[in-house]
Design an enzyme around this catalytic site. Structure first.
Site, mmCIF file in Angstrom:
data_model
loop_
_atom_site.group_PDB
_atom_site.id
_atom_site.type_symbol
_atom_site.label_atom_id
_atom_site.label_comp_id
_atom_site.label_asym_id
_atom_site.label_seq_id
_atom_site.Cartn_x
_atom_site.Cartn_y
_atom_site.Cartn_z
ATOM 1 C CD GLU A 41 2.560 21.937 24.474
ATOM 2 O OE1 GLU A 41 2.721 22.073 23.245
ATOM 3 O OE2 GLU A 41 1.522 21.441 24.977
ATOM 4 C CE LYS A 117 2.827 19.959 19.903
ATOM 5 N NZ LYS A 117 1.879 20.901 20.563
ATOM 6 C CB CYS A 158 1.223 18.486 23.815
ATOM 7 S SG CYS A 158 -0.509 18.749 24.293
#
Length: 275
Positions: A41, A117, A158
């Site tokens: 990330e 994300k 994540c």
């Protein structure tokens, strides 16, 4: 299909981070000959505060157009090593907001997937440190998959891993493997990292491929730490490859026959009743 997870200790120097990623991928390509490499990330920036993130951000081109330094570096790496490059995530300049965005390139250097994300990291860690990703970033609103060597991959980043409904939706969209590039905090990582990833593998009967950042970085004058321990888990939840502490990479073979056997012998998707 061989997949390598790249573990970095990036900081706020974007050019140095790009050079480090190029070296690590070259080493993985020479040693393990992967078909796909996966970066962590925000591998072009970690730390340095708001100004550093703004400097690292790139306006993403339409597919086929010319992009910024990180975008073009990923295209060049894909072509040079003839691999699929899963670009972990970089900071996208979306105008009014930044986005934490994954890009995927095929071995010819063509962009084949882009994912923002969805779940933003707004939490207080056990040591009292606050994280407010939504103060700077906007959230995505759609699931994304792509296909490489006949295998369908789902994209997450994540904190997404704490939301199993997203992973179930990717499984229903055809995913056989799910990528999870991360900067997982040391505090939460030592307790939750591996158990969450293994759980997502077991629940979805997908391969889980999690490249992570490791080590310390500076954020507004304070030292923070990320957990690392990049790993690959199979659809039964076994960890089949794992990076130790430090910078490096780890590689595993994604076996469609394993996926097929696990899903045939325990058809949990067919048995679901409540979701």
């Amino acid at each position: 299909m061989r997949v390598s997870v790249i573990q970095m200790n990036q900081g706020s120097d974007k050019a140095a981070n790009i050079a480090a990623a190029e070296r690590l991928i070259a080493a993985a390509a020479e040693s393990d000959r992967p078909h796909l490499v996966s970066l962590p990330e925000t591998w072009t920036n970690l730390g340095g505060g708001r100004d550093a993130r703004m400097r690292a951000a790139e306006i993403l081109p339409d597919p086929g157009g010319e992009g910024g330094p990180a975008y073009e570096a990923m295209r060049a790496i894909a072509r040079r090593h003839e691999v699929f490059v899963h670009g972990g995530s970089i900071i996208e300049d979306g105008g009014e907001k930044l986005f934490n965005t994954t890009l995927v390139f095929d071995p010819e250097g063509a962009e084949i997937a882009r994912y923002r994300k969805i779940h933003l990291f707004d939490i207080t860690a056990p040591d009292g440190t606050g994280y407010r990703e939504s103060a700077l970033y906007g959230g995505g609103d759609r699931l994304v998959t792509f296909t490489a060597h006949g295998i369908t991959f789902g994209l997450t980043i994540c904190y997404d891993m704490r939301f199993p409904e997203q992973y179930l939706a990717l499984r229903r969209a055809g995913a056989e493997a799910i990528l999870v590039p991360s900067n997982f905090t040391l505090q939460t990582g030592k307790d939750h990292w591996e158990v969450l990833l293994r759980a997502r593998a077991i629940e979805t009967q997908c391969w889980i491929i999690a490249a992570a950042s490791w080590g310390q970085y500076e954020e507004r004058g304070a030292q923070r730490s990320v957990y690392g321990h990049s790993l690959i888990a199979d659809p039964w939840g076994h960890v089949v490859a794992k990076a130790s502490d430090g910078v490096g990479f780890s590689t595993a073979r994604i076996e469609p026959a394993v996926t097929e056997r696990v899903r045939r012998d325990m058809p949990v998707l067919e048995h679901r009743r409540l979701a």
